[in-house]
Scaffold this active site. Structure first.
Site, PDB file in Angstrom:
ATOM      1  N   TYR A 160      41.291 -12.165  10.845  1.00 22.75           N
ATOM      2  CA  TYR A 160      42.258 -11.428  10.032  1.00 22.75           C
ATOM      3  C   TYR A 160      43.586 -11.430  10.769  1.00 22.75           C
ATOM      4  O   TYR A 160      43.648 -11.116  11.956  1.00 22.75           O
ATOM      5  CB  TYR A 160      41.780  -9.986   9.804  1.00 22.75           C
ATOM      6  CG  TYR A 160      42.744  -9.155   9.007  1.00 22.75           C
ATOM      7  CD1 TYR A 160      42.907  -9.367   7.628  1.00 22.75           C
ATOM      8  CD2 TYR A 160      43.531  -8.168   9.616  1.00 22.75           C
ATOM      9  CE1 TYR A 160      43.802  -8.611   6.891  1.00 22.75           C
ATOM     10  CE2 TYR A 160      44.425  -7.403   8.877  1.00 22.75           C
ATOM     11  CZ  TYR A 160      44.563  -7.632   7.517  1.00 22.75           C
ATOM     12  OH  TYR A 160      45.452  -6.887   6.788  1.00 22.75           O
ATOM     13  N   ASP A 254      46.345 -14.706  18.267  1.00 22.91           N
ATOM     14  CA  ASP A 254      46.633 -13.424  17.630  1.00 22.91           C
ATOM     15  C   ASP A 254      45.934 -12.351  18.459  1.00 22.91           C
ATOM     16  O   ASP A 254      44.748 -12.101  18.310  1.00 22.91           O
ATOM     17  CB  ASP A 254      46.158 -13.426  16.175  1.00 22.91           C
ATOM     18  CG  ASP A 254      46.448 -12.096  15.483  1.00 22.91           C
ATOM     19  OD1 ASP A 254      46.978 -11.189  16.156  1.00 22.91           O
ATOM     20  OD2 ASP A 254      46.139 -11.967  14.283  1.00 22.91           O
ATOM     21  N   LYS A 282      48.570  -3.596  18.129  1.00 20.32           N
ATOM     22  CA  LYS A 282      47.849  -2.317  18.131  1.00 20.32           C
ATOM     23  C   LYS A 282      47.966  -1.527  19.446  1.00 20.32           C
ATOM     24  O   LYS A 282      48.563  -0.468  19.460  1.00 20.32           O
ATOM     25  CB  LYS A 282      46.406  -2.541  17.712  1.00 20.32           C
ATOM     26  CG  LYS A 282      46.350  -2.869  16.206  1.00 20.32           C
ATOM     27  CD  LYS A 282      44.981  -3.164  15.682  1.00 20.32           C
ATOM     28  CE  LYS A 282      44.995  -3.289  14.174  1.00 20.32           C
ATOM     29  NZ  LYS A 282      44.618  -4.620  13.667  1.00 20.32           N
TER      30      LYS A 282
END
Ligand SMILES: *Cc1c(COP(=O)(O)O)cnc(C)c1O
Length: 446
Positions: A160, A254, A282
């Site tokens: 994702y 990522d 994050k």
């Protein structure tokens, strides 16, 4: 190591308290539904019959509208490595609040943050700050296309990379949870330029590269944390690096989840592999809105205004998020060895205990864990990619989730997410959580 124990915030306003007592979770949900699509601002937040509404958080805990205290293992989907309301971060942000919240001019703090990122991540020479993980992957992909003057992107099944067209193809997280392979409203013209390859399958990658001459970049989650937790098999990442290098294809790591979570320099430091571009978000700021793209000078300098790859944002590098990120990285770098080894030790103990428990009950299961992340799957087969994760029994997972919640433990409400430990969790929290898992596993036994 001493655990950080911040004081719990007291609700002193009586009106406030009455408000929450009157409006329990179910009432707040019916109210929210009227003005917000299915009552949530991001899909995975919804679960049946309705999500709980949080009124405050501190350390390892959330408090909901029914005044229940929950041990939090969602932790901002991994963002809160240091726990909620971490002293160092709150102090830095409070200080910045007295000096303004948005300037839209450069600040020295942005340079200091970029230097910290460059210092931590072995592959990064220059950094551009932005706001969300999705924005960062969108920019990294555009940079790869601008650099190579090619079109196609390779991504891996189940990874994702945010909610934009070119990566919403066989994506994990909420889109896997809701059974969406390609989003309605997304353009075929875009998604056909995204080639999807099986995770942990180097032959598949090799074939795809041989068949297509027009590849601008490969994007990968070095540890797949959006299909449950899936670990890269031995040599997968090093082979990936070797093949992309041989074919002059930029490799994008990522690290929106793994950056700062698995090591101060992310998965690339952990595995000793240098990608060409990196995205992070994050755990970069431990709970504020900020993300970054970093990489080699020659690629990063293509960004506008110096180059012709356009990227812009009003809130990029805003002083609030930047102060949080600086405090966060400094805290991580200071605690470094103790922090990561403590989390790893807790995870090993926790995952092993959980594994033993499920084995004793005769429940077919797999547990994948690394660093401060873990997930359980109800299946006989090792979970190594999209297919094997999808084939695990998600209904049992939902049942387990509900029992955990009843017992005061909040994990992300989907098989395709991950259980995140934070520095705020104590041994006592983990023991209580294991008791809750014990009942939860009993509930899925048959
Ligand atoms: C969460 C996530 C994103 C998207 O980040 P947002 O801030 O939600 O846009 C991108 N990549 C990975 C690996 C993620 O886990």
């Amino acid at each position: 190591m001493a655990n950080f124990k911040p004081k719990e915030p007291q609700i002193t306003n009586n009106n406030d308290q009455n408000h929450y007592q009157l409006l329990s979770n179910s009432k707040l949900f019916s109210d929210a539904k009227k003005v917000t699509p299915l009552g949530v601002n991001s899909p995975v937040r919804y679960f049946e019959p309705y999500p709980f509404f949080t009124k405050k958080a501190n350390g390892a805990y959330l408090w909901d509208a029914d005044n229940r205290k929950l041990i939090d293992f969602c932790n901002g989907y991994g963002a809160l490595l240091l726990g909620h309301r971490r002293k160092e971060i709150i102090n830095a942000v409070s200080k910045q609040l007295t000096k303004g919240t948005l300037y839209c001019t450069p600040t020295d703090a942005e340079t200091q943050l970029a230097k910290l990122i460059v210092g931590n991540f072995p592959s990064i020479e220059k950094v551009r700050l932005m706001n969300t993980g999705g924005e960062a992957t969108m920019t990294a992909i555009r940079l790869a296309r601008g650099f190579t003057k090619k079109k196609k992107i390779i991504k891996f099944e189940g990874c994702y990379h945010g909610a934009h067209d070119s990566v919403l193809v066989k994506a994990g997280s909420g889109s896997a949870h809701n059974g969406i392979s390609v989003s309605d409203g997304g353009l075929d013209e875009v998604s056909k330029n995204t080639l999807v390859v099986q995770y942990n399958n180097i032959e598949d990658l090799q074939k795809t590269i041989q068949k297509n001459k027009d590849i601008a970049g490969v994007i990968v989650e070095p540890i797949l944390a959006n299909m449950g937790l899936i670990l890269p098999e031995k040599n997968f990442l090093s082979d990936l690096r070797k093949i992309t290098k041989e074919n002059n294809i930029p490799l994008i790591f990522d690290e929106v989840v793994t950056g700062f979570r698995v090591a101060p320099g992310g998965a690339q430091q952990h595995f000793g592999i240098k990608p060409d571009l990196t995205t992070m978000a994050k755990a970069l700021s431990n709970g504020f809105t900020i993300s970054a793209v970093g990489g080699k000078k020659e690629i990063m300098d293509l960004l506008s205004p110096g180059g012709k790859v356009y990227q812009a944002s009003t809130f990029a590098g805003n002083p609030i998020s930047v102060s949080a990120a600086i405090a966060s990285i400094k805290t991580i770098n200071k605690l470094k060895n103790k922090l990561y080894s403590k989390l790893e030790r807790f995870n090993l103990l926790f995952s092993t205990a959980l594994d033993d428990m499920a084995t004793d009950m005769g429940i077919p299961h797999q547990i994948n864990f690394t660093a401060s992340m873990l997930q359980i799957f109800f299946t006989n087969k090792p979970v190594t990619n999209y297919e094997t994760s999808k084939n695990a029994n998600a209904k049992k997972f939902q049942k387990m989730f509900k029992t955990l919640l009843k017992k005061g433990v909040f994990i992300a409400p989907s098989q395709f997410e991950v259980v995140f430990l934070s520095d705020a969790h104590t041994e006592n929290d983990l023991n209580k959580t294991l008791d809750a898992y014990h009942l939860a596993l009993k509930s899925v036994k048959n």
